[in-house]
Design a protein around this motif. Structure first.
Motif, PDB file in Angstrom:
ATOM      1  N   GLY A 118       0.794  -1.222   0.000  1.00 53.69           N
ATOM      2  CA  GLY A 118       0.000   0.000   0.000  1.00 53.69           C
ATOM      3  C   GLY A 118       0.825   1.269   0.000  1.00 53.69           C
ATOM      4  N   ARG A 119       2.142   1.128  -0.090  1.00 52.32           N
ATOM      5  CA  ARG A 119       3.028   2.288  -0.071  1.00 52.32           C
ATOM      6  C   ARG A 119       3.767   2.417  -1.400  1.00 52.32           C
ATOM      7  N   ARG A 120       4.292   3.611  -1.619  1.00 51.97           N
ATOM      8  CA  ARG A 120       5.174   3.850  -2.752  1.00 51.97           C
ATOM      9  C   ARG A 120       6.593   3.506  -2.322  1.00 51.97           C
ATOM     10  N   ALA A 121       7.355   2.891  -3.223  1.00 51.22           N
ATOM     11  CA  ALA A 121       8.714   2.465  -2.887  1.00 51.22           C
ATOM     12  C   ALA A 121       9.540   2.394  -4.157  1.00 51.22           C
ATOM     13  N   THR A 122      10.855   2.270  -3.966  1.00 48.08           N
ATOM     14  CA  THR A 122      11.737   2.113  -5.120  1.00 48.08           C
ATOM     15  C   THR A 122      12.841   1.129  -4.792  1.00 48.08           C
ATOM     16  N   THR A 123      13.556   0.734  -5.821  1.00 45.56           N
ATOM     17  CA  THR A 123      14.719  -0.136  -5.696  1.00 45.56           C
ATOM     18  C   THR A 123      15.581   0.122  -6.933  1.00 45.56           C
ATOM     19  N   HIS A 124      16.663  -0.610  -7.093  1.00 47.52           N
ATOM     20  CA  HIS A 124      17.480  -0.463  -8.298  1.00 47.52           C
ATOM     21  C   HIS A 124      16.605  -0.708  -9.526  1.00 47.52           C
ATOM     22  N   TRP A 125      16.807   0.091 -10.568  1.00 50.53           N
ATOM     23  CA  TRP A 125      15.944  -0.010 -11.741  1.00 50.53           C
ATOM     24  C   TRP A 125      15.948  -1.389 -12.368  1.00 50.53           C
ATOM     25  N   LEU A 126      17.068  -2.125 -12.213  1.00 45.61           N
ATOM     26  CA  LEU A 126      17.113  -3.470 -12.780  1.00 45.61           C
ATOM     27  C   LEU A 126      16.117  -4.404 -12.101  1.00 45.61           C
TER      28      LEU A 126
END
Length: 318
Positions: A118-126
Motif C-alpha cells: 500500500g506504499r510507494r517504494a523504489t529499488t534499483h531499476w534493474l
C-alpha cells in the motif's frame, strides 16, 4: 542519548550498501559536538558472506529490534528466501516505532515483511519490475532515487543510498549538518532532478564538467544571475550550456539555482537570528514573498515553521 542506527547485514550482502550508512552516520555530530548517531551492524549470524570476503557482525537481531533507524542494505540475490527470524525482527522494530529504510535490493527484504504494502517504494531499476511483480500491493517507482514515506524510506542503487542517508541527516538535524556530512563523504548534497524528493545527479568529473561553474554559482548565490551570465562563465553558448547542465545535473540551470538558494535559506534559518526578510535577501530572493513560496514548495513547510522546528530541537539538546 544517541540515535541508534542498526545496519542489517544479511548473507551475500552488497558491500557498498553495507558501508554507506556506516560511513555517513558515524561522522555526524549534533549541535553540542557529540556524535548524534550510534551505528550498530547487526544480523542473524556472527559472520556473513559478501561477494569476495566475509563480514564480522558484532550485534545480533536484538540490535535491529531496538534501533531508532534500521537500514536494510541490498543482497546479491533478491529472490533468496529470508529467514522468519529476520522478518520478525524487522516487524518488531517497526512496531517499536523505528524508522525502516532500505538500499537497492534491500527493498525485497523489506517487502517480504508486508510493511511496504500500500506504499510507494523504489529499488534499483534493474529489479523494479521484479519487485512490482512479486509484490503487486506495492506502488513501485522505478524512476525515483529514493522515496520518503515518513517512517519508511527506500532507495535505489548504491549512490542513491548515499543520497537517502544524507536526506535522513537533513530530516533529523537540518541542512547545515547534512551539508557537513556531504562534505565528509565528498559528495554533493543538492542534486535536484525534478522529483518530489531530494533527487540528485552527480556531475561527472570530465574536462567538460560544470563543477567549477556550480561552485561559482553557489559563491554568488545572492546575485541575480541569468542563464546568459552563467553560460558566459562556462565559456559556452546559452543553448550548449543548458543542454550540458541538464545532462550533468538532471535539471535546468535556473531550477538548480533556485533550489540552492532555498538550501542557503535553510542554513541561515538554522544558524542565525536574522529576520525571514533578511534571510530571503541573503539567499538571493528579491522578494520575501517569492522566498516563502519557493521555500514551502521545496521543503513542505514555511520558513517560520522550519526555524521554529530547529530552534526547538536545539533547546532540547541543551
Amino acid at each position: 542519548m544517541a540515535h541508534v542506527v542498526g545496519v542489517l547485514a544479511l548473507d551475500r550482502v552488497v558491500p557498498v550498501d553495507l558501508s554507506i550508512p556506516c560511513a555517513v552516520f558515524e561522522r555526524v555530530e549534533g549541535a553540542d559536538g557529540v556524535p548524534f548517531y550510534e551505528v550498530r551492524v547487526c544480523g542473524e549470524a556472527p559472520e556473513v558472506r559478501a561477494r569476495s570476503f566475509g563480514v564480522r557482525v558484532p550485534y545480533g537481531l536484538e540490535a535491529a529490534v531496538s534501533a531508532d533507524t534500521l537500514v536494510i542494505p541490498g543482497i546479491e540475490d533478491p529472490t533468496a528466501p529470508i529467514s522468519q527470524s529476520v522478518l520478525t525482527a524487522i516487524r518488531e522494530a517497526w512496531a517499536a516505532g523505528a524508522r525502516i529504510t532500505s538500499i537497492c535490493s534491500g527493498a525485497f527484504v523489506l517487502a517480504a515483511t508486508g510493511l511496504l504494502d500500500g506504499r510507494r517504494a523504489t529499488t534499483h531499476w534493474l529489479g523494479a519490475d521484479q519487485l512490482a511483480e512479486r509484490h503487486p500491493a506495492i506502488d513501485v517507482d522505478p524512476n525515483a532515487l529514493f522515496v520518503d514515506e515518513g517512517r519508511i524510506v527506500t532507495s535505489a542503487g548504491a549512490s542513491a543510498g548515499l543520497d537517502m542517508c544524507l536526506h535522513l541527516v537533513r530530516r533529523d538535524l537540518g541542512q547545515t549538518a547534512a551539508a557537513q556530512a556531504a562534505r565528509l563523504a565528498v559528495a554533493p548534497l543538492d542534486r535536484d532532478g525534478g522529483q518530489t524528493q531530494f533527487i540528485r545527479h552527480e556531475p561527472p568529473r570530465t574536462s567538460a564538467s560544470l563543477a567549477p561553474v556550480l561552485e561559482w554559482m553557489l559563491a554568488n548565490i545572492d546575485r541575480p544571475l541569468s542563464i546568459a551570465v552563467m553560460a558566459t562563465r562556462a565559456g559556452m553558448s546559452e543553448r550548449t550550456f543548458a543542454r550540458r547542465f541538464q545532462e550533468q545535473t538532471g535539471t535546468t540551470p535556473m531550477q538548480w539555482f533556485l533550489s540552492a538558494r532555498v538550501r542557503r535559506g535553510q542554513e541561515l534559518l538554522e544558524s542565525g537570528s536574522a529576520s525571514i526578510d533578511q534571510v530571503a535577501l541573503a539567499s538571493g530572493f528579491a522578494s520575501p514573498v517569492t522566498f516563502r513560496t519557493s521555500f514551502r514548495k521545496l521543503t513542505g513547510v514555511s520558513p517560520a515553521t522550519y526555524r521554529a522546528r530547529f530552534n526547538a530541537e536545539r533547546e532540547l539538546e541543551r
